[in-house]
Design a protein around this motif. Structure first.
Motif, PDB file in Angstrom:
ATOM      1  N   SER A 456      61.730 -19.120  11.864  1.00  0.00           N
ATOM      2  CA  SER A 456      61.397 -18.394  12.937  1.00  0.00           C
ATOM      3  C   SER A 456      60.654 -17.243  12.461  1.00  0.00           C
ATOM      4  CB  SER A 456      62.618 -18.119  13.673  1.00  0.00           C
ATOM      5  OG  SER A 456      63.193 -16.791  12.795  1.00  0.00           O
ATOM      6  N   GLU A 457      59.926 -16.623  13.621  1.00  0.00           N
ATOM      7  CA  GLU A 457      59.176 -15.333  13.408  1.00  0.00           C
ATOM      8  C   GLU A 457      59.912 -14.143  13.838  1.00  0.00           C
ATOM      9  OE1 GLU A 457      55.326 -15.882  14.422  1.00  0.00           O
ATOM     10  OE2 GLU A 457      54.726 -17.175  12.998  1.00  0.00           O
ATOM     11  N   LEU A 458      61.152 -14.373  14.079  1.00  0.00           N
ATOM     12  CA  LEU A 458      61.981 -13.031  14.763  1.00  0.00           C
ATOM     13  C   LEU A 458      62.526 -12.117  13.624  1.00  0.00           C
ATOM     14  CD1 LEU A 458      64.549 -15.464  16.691  1.00  0.00           C
ATOM     15  CD2 LEU A 458      62.754 -14.268  17.630  1.00  0.00           C
ATOM     16  N   PRO A 459      62.248 -10.865  14.264  1.00  0.00           N
ATOM     17  CA  PRO A 459      62.687  -9.834  13.370  1.00  0.00           C
ATOM     18  C   PRO A 459      64.012  -9.982  12.860  1.00  0.00           C
ATOM     19  CG  PRO A 459      61.573  -9.170  15.271  1.00  0.00           C
ATOM     20  CD  PRO A 459      62.135 -10.523  15.504  1.00  0.00           C
ATOM     21  N   ALA A 460      64.263  -9.826  11.698  1.00  0.00           N
ATOM     22  CA  ALA A 460      65.825 -10.153  11.155  1.00  0.00           C
ATOM     23  C   ALA A 460      66.870  -9.097  11.349  1.00  0.00           C
ATOM     24  CB  ALA A 460      65.560  -9.883   9.641  1.00  0.00           C
ATOM     25  N   SER A 461      66.456  -7.860  12.089  1.00  0.00           N
ATOM     26  CA  SER A 461      67.342  -7.092  12.596  1.00  0.00           C
ATOM     27  C   SER A 461      67.459  -7.216  14.078  1.00  0.00           C
ATOM     28  CB  SER A 461      67.125  -5.574  12.432  1.00  0.00           C
ATOM     29  OG  SER A 461      65.702  -5.403  12.852  1.00  0.00           O
ATOM     30  N   SER A 462      67.165  -8.334  14.838  1.00  0.00           N
ATOM     31  CA  SER A 462      67.154  -8.450  16.132  1.00  0.00           C
ATOM     32  C   SER A 462      68.376  -9.147  16.707  1.00  0.00           C
ATOM     33  CB  SER A 462      65.938  -9.250  16.757  1.00  0.00           C
ATOM     34  OG  SER A 462      65.750 -10.392  16.126  1.00  0.00           O
ATOM     35  N   MET A 463      68.975  -9.126  17.791  1.00  0.00           N
ATOM     36  CA  MET A 463      70.124 -10.079  18.295  1.00  0.00           C
ATOM     37  C   MET A 463      69.546 -11.560  18.335  1.00  0.00           C
ATOM     38  SD  MET A 463      72.278  -9.656  21.815  1.00  0.00           S
ATOM     39  CE  MET A 463      72.659  -8.047  21.317  1.00  0.00           C
ATOM     40  N   GLU A 464      68.248 -11.687  18.536  1.00  0.00           N
ATOM     41  CA  GLU A 464      67.434 -12.974  18.602  1.00  0.00           C
ATOM     42  C   GLU A 464      67.673 -13.906  17.377  1.00  0.00           C
ATOM     43  OE1 GLU A 464      66.252 -10.631  22.061  1.00  0.00           O
ATOM     44  OE2 GLU A 464      66.074 -10.100  19.669  1.00  0.00           O
ATOM     45  N   PHE A 465      67.626 -12.933  16.313  1.00  0.00           N
ATOM     46  CA  PHE A 465      67.634 -13.508  14.904  1.00  0.00           C
ATOM     47  C   PHE A 465      69.179 -13.887  14.863  1.00  0.00           C
ATOM     48  CE2 PHE A 465      68.537 -13.305  10.530  1.00  0.00           C
ATOM     49  CZ  PHE A 465      67.662 -14.307  10.231  1.00  0.00           C
ATOM     50  N   ALA A 466      70.067 -13.401  15.248  1.00  0.00           N
ATOM     51  CA  ALA A 466      71.466 -13.585  15.302  1.00  0.00           C
ATOM     52  C   ALA A 466      71.867 -14.899  15.913  1.00  0.00           C
ATOM     53  CB  ALA A 466      72.586 -12.509  15.706  1.00  0.00           C
ATOM     54  N   HIS A 467      71.101 -15.050  17.241  1.00  0.00           N
ATOM     55  CA  HIS A 467      71.313 -16.427  17.753  1.00  0.00           C
ATOM     56  C   HIS A 467      70.652 -17.348  17.118  1.00  0.00           C
ATOM     57  CE1 HIS A 467      71.646 -13.850  21.844  1.00  0.00           C
ATOM     58  NE2 HIS A 467      72.553 -13.649  21.057  1.00  0.00           N
ATOM     59  N   ALA A 468      69.578 -17.363  16.566  1.00  0.00           N
ATOM     60  CA  ALA A 468      69.055 -18.335  15.707  1.00  0.00           C
ATOM     61  C   ALA A 468      69.756 -18.706  14.665  1.00  0.00           C
ATOM     62  CB  ALA A 468      67.692 -17.867  15.180  1.00  0.00           C
ATOM     63  N   VAL A 469      70.610 -17.577  13.872  1.00  0.00           N
ATOM     64  CA  VAL A 469      71.556 -18.437  12.816  1.00  0.00           C
ATOM     65  C   VAL A 469      72.793 -19.161  13.496  1.00  0.00           C
ATOM     66  CG1 VAL A 469      72.934 -17.445  11.317  1.00  0.00           C
ATOM     67  CG2 VAL A 469      70.948 -16.104  11.577  1.00  0.00           C
ATOM     68  N   ARG A 470      73.287 -18.645  14.689  1.00  0.00           N
ATOM     69  CA  ARG A 470      74.080 -19.271  15.328  1.00  0.00           C
ATOM     70  C   ARG A 470      73.621 -20.848  15.450  1.00  0.00           C
ATOM     71  NH1 ARG A 470      75.096 -17.140  20.427  1.00  0.00           N
ATOM     72  NH2 ARG A 470      73.915 -18.633  21.167  1.00  0.00           N
ATOM     73  N   GLU A 471      72.605 -20.939  15.981  1.00  0.00           N
ATOM     74  CA  GLU A 471      72.363 -22.406  16.236  1.00  0.00           C
ATOM     75  C   GLU A 471      72.189 -23.156  15.011  1.00  0.00           C
ATOM     76  OE1 GLU A 471      71.715 -23.793  19.303  1.00  0.00           O
ATOM     77  OE2 GLU A 471      72.325 -21.981  20.247  1.00  0.00           O
ATOM     78  N   TRP A 472      71.507 -22.480  13.763  1.00  0.00           N
ATOM     79  CA  TRP A 472      71.572 -23.200  12.721  1.00  0.00           C
ATOM     80  C   TRP A 472      72.796 -23.648  12.098  1.00  0.00           C
ATOM     81  CZ3 TRP A 472      67.963 -26.191  11.144  1.00  0.00           C
ATOM     82  CH2 TRP A 472      66.653 -25.880  11.500  1.00  0.00           C
ATOM     83  N   SER A 473      73.863 -22.678  12.215  1.00  0.00           N
ATOM     84  CA  SER A 473      75.251 -22.873  11.831  1.00  0.00           C
ATOM     85  C   SER A 473      75.818 -24.076  12.654  1.00  0.00           C
ATOM     86  CB  SER A 473      75.848 -21.542  12.157  1.00  0.00           C
ATOM     87  OG  SER A 473      75.509 -20.524  11.312  1.00  0.00           O
ATOM     88  N   LEU A 474      75.573 -24.215  14.058  1.00  0.00           N
ATOM     89  CA  LEU A 474      75.851 -24.997  14.715  1.00  0.00           C
ATOM     90  C   LEU A 474      75.366 -26.563  14.306  1.00  0.00           C
ATOM     91  CD1 LEU A 474      77.594 -26.275  17.383  1.00  0.00           C
ATOM     92  CD2 LEU A 474      75.684 -25.638  18.752  1.00  0.00           C
ATOM     93  N   HIS A 475      74.094 -26.389  13.828  1.00  0.00           N
ATOM     94  CA  HIS A 475      73.339 -27.860  13.476  1.00  0.00           C
ATOM     95  C   HIS A 475      73.926 -28.087  12.078  1.00  0.00           C
ATOM     96  CE1 HIS A 475      70.141 -30.612  12.751  1.00  0.00           C
ATOM     97  NE2 HIS A 475      70.147 -30.368  11.672  1.00  0.00           N
ATOM     98  N   LEU A 476      74.500 -27.174  11.117  1.00  0.00           N
ATOM     99  CA  LEU A 476      74.908 -27.654  10.029  1.00  0.00           C
ATOM    100  C   LEU A 476      76.430 -27.811   9.886  1.00  0.00           C
ATOM    101  CD1 LEU A 476      73.290 -24.772   7.793  1.00  0.00           C
ATOM    102  CD2 LEU A 476      72.307 -27.139   7.985  1.00  0.00           C
ATOM    103  N   ASN A 477      77.154 -27.282  10.992  1.00  0.00           N
ATOM    104  CA  ASN A 477      78.598 -27.569  11.136  1.00  0.00           C
ATOM    105  C   ASN A 477      79.033 -27.926  12.427  1.00  0.00           C
ATOM    106  OD1 ASN A 477      81.255 -27.275  10.250  1.00  0.00           O
ATOM    107  ND2 ASN A 477      81.502 -25.369  10.759  1.00  0.00           N
ATOM    108  N   PRO A 478      78.600 -28.986  12.958  1.00  0.00           N
ATOM    109  CA  PRO A 478      78.695 -29.329  14.106  1.00  0.00           C
ATOM    110  C   PRO A 478      80.520 -29.543  14.634  1.00  0.00           C
ATOM    111  CG  PRO A 478      78.075 -31.104  12.988  1.00  0.00           C
ATOM    112  CD  PRO A 478      77.805 -30.094  12.412  1.00  0.00           C
ATOM    113  N   PRO A 479      80.800 -29.155  15.783  1.00  0.00           N
ATOM    114  CA  PRO A 479      82.225 -29.338  16.288  1.00  0.00           C
ATOM    115  C   PRO A 479      82.786 -30.759  15.866  1.00  0.00           C
ATOM    116  CG  PRO A 479      81.184 -28.247  18.069  1.00  0.00           C
ATOM    117  CD  PRO A 479      79.939 -28.650  17.019  1.00  0.00           C
ATOM    118  N   SER A 480      83.752 -30.970  15.397  1.00  0.00           N
ATOM    119  CA  SER A 480      84.314 -32.200  14.934  1.00  0.00           C
ATOM    120  C   SER A 480      85.053 -32.907  16.422  1.00  0.00           C
ATOM    121  CB  SER A 480      85.488 -32.356  13.935  1.00  0.00           C
ATOM    122  OG  SER A 480      86.562 -31.321  14.234  1.00  0.00           O
TER     123      SER A 480
END
Length: 480
Positions: A456-480
């Motif tokens: 992403s090209e999102l500023p690392a200090s933005s809430m949008e960046f936090a949302h992008a991190v959460r989406e990748w966490s979901l991709h890497l660790n999907p609910p069982s």
């Protein structure tokens, strides 16, 4: 966000732990991420003539061995490397960026005197008002002041994860989540506190620039970069503090969830957009610490499996060494204790004689002591688990009061997430749904920050960046 990046090179996450360190590799297969633990080695402080230190050369050698082991496993190349680890300890540097000595361990006794002496110059209350965090003698500030008291010459310094990154060619920085644990950061400006540096007689110019998690720091250089797979590898500052990284690895949306980072100690908290402070928060000893996307991790330190470990050590000395899984299984069949422990009583934070310490508290509360024979270990285990669950519930009640949130879900991460007995008791004590996160959530969070940074090209200090991190966490660790 695409389900997988177009650049399918591998990623490496390094997790520095006070007891063991891990090097993990992420590769892509049919659009899905596959994470492999490539190398793990034991770690621990060593008593030297000058005090308690970390074996820096051993840590460096172990991590670099792990990176070399990754090379033949990732013929497509390694796109990036990021490091998280424990906070507060640091490496002092010479003018060429080389380590001047082995770093002290946060448990070294020198910090106790430093805390007392520093508070003669700046009060504990004022320190708390500035930083918004719980004041502990292990924090970086007291260690730096201990250096000053001992006459150690001033020098530039970096916390351990940032030091390793700089050693490999990264720009020397202080990553935000790690910096907030130093007790040197102003919680409002989210930068170094000039007042604290001044009152402590420390040179603020020797502290590195604070950067947010998700900052690109340059390309890998040196001998490792001579390996073809590392020829074009980015160095990234993730959430360098392992707890912040573990929280980043929780794939939870919404604002109705809390977390428990469960291990030797428990961190019970929630994520807020801004620091939460005030007299009642200070009285309850909650901390405001850095999170991904400039978010705030509002949590409290609570005792954890330390109690069990100390009991196990006592029983082992008497020749009784049941596994923790057997103890937990047997404890589930014990009656519910009539009297519970105050698990955060200072005496229960000390080393040794834990069954006796527990009984002293029971007697002081007017209850009968437990039989201390090792064969009664399941009763002690049941008492500890029920007491921890109640303490979690009390802490979560205070979190709701201080933040105004309505909590409905708890995500438990870390090694303690596998404790199904404690998870069940926690659900019963709180009335909240309990979700078991990954025991390696810090690794998940580390990789998620890398991917959000690269994709992403999102500023690392933005809430949008936090949302992008959460989406990748979901991709890497999907609910069982």
């Amino acid at each position: 966000m695409s389900p997988a990046p177009t650049d399918r090179r591998a990623l490496v996450a390094v997790d520095l732990g006070a007891e063991s360190c891990r090097v993990s590799l992420l590769r892509w297969s049919d659009g899905k991420a596959e994470i492999q633990l490539v190398h793990r080695f034991l770690n621990g402080p060593i008593e030297r003539e000058t005090g308690l230190h970390w074996p820096l050369a051993k840590i460096i050698d172990g991590v670099e061995e792990g990176l070399r082991k990754c090379a033949p496993l990732a013929p497509e190349g390694v796109r990036s490397i990021a490091i998280d680890g424990w906070a507060v300890d640091y490496v002092r540097l010479d003018e060429n960026g080389q380590a001047l000595a082995e770093p002290f361990c946060y448990r070294d006794e020198r910090n106790v005197r430093a805390e007392v002496e520093l508070h003669k110059r700046i009060s504990a209350l004022r320190m708390r008002e500035i930083t918004g965090i719980e004041q502990l003698p292990l924090n970086t500030l007291y260690q730096l002041y201990a250096d000053r008291l001992s006459g150690t010459p001033e020098a530039r310094w970096l916390n351990l994860p940032e030091y390793l990154l700089a050693r490999w060619g990264a720009e020397p920085v202080a990553e935000f989540t790690n910096a907030t644990h130093t007790q040197l950061v102003d919680m409002d400006s989210r930068n170094w506190s000039r007042e604290i540096f001044r009152e402590a007689g420390l040179n603020i110019e020797l502290a590195a620039k604070i950067v947010p998690p998700g900052t690109l720091l340059g390309k890998l250089q040196g001998p490792l970069a001579q390996l073809p797979v590392f020829a074009d590898t980015e160095l990234i500052a993730p959430a360098c503090h392992d707890t912040a990284s573990a929280i980043a690895g929780i794939p939870a949306a919404g604002d109705d969830w809390a977390y428990i980072s469960s291990g030797t100690w428990s961190l019970v908290g929630t994520v807020t957009s801004l620091p939460v402070d005030g007299p009642n928060v200070r009285e309850d000893s909650f901390s405001n610490l850095g999170g991904v996307g400039n978010m705030n991790c509002f949590h409290k330190n609570v005792n954890g499996m330390w109690l069990m470990k100390q009991c196990q050590n006592a029983w082992a000395a008497l020749g009784h060494e049941p596994s923790i899984s057997d103890l937990l299984h047997d404890a589930e069949h014990e009656p519910v204790p009539q009297m519970l422990l105050d698990v955060d009583e200072p005496d229960l934070l000390r080393v040794g004689e834990m069954p006796q310490r527990i009984n002293r508290q029971l007697v002081a509360k007017g209850s009968q002591p437990l039989d201390e024979a090792p064969t009664n270990a399941p009763a002690f285990t049941a008492l500890i688990m029920h007491s921890l669950a109640r303490r979690y519930a009390e802490t979560l009640t205070r979190i709701q009061k201080h933040t105004g949130k309505v909590i409905r879900r708890i995500y438990i991460v870390g090694g303690g997430s596998q404790n199904t007995f404690l998870n069940r008791l926690t659900a019963e004590a709180t009335g909240f749904a309990v979700h078991r996160g990954s025991p390696e959530s810090s690794t998940i969070g580390n990789f998620a920050v890398q991917l959000a940074t690269l994709e992403s090209e999102l500023p690392a200090s933005s809430m949008e960046f936090a949302h992008a991190v959460r989406e990748w966490s979901l991709h890497l660790n999907p609910p069982s």
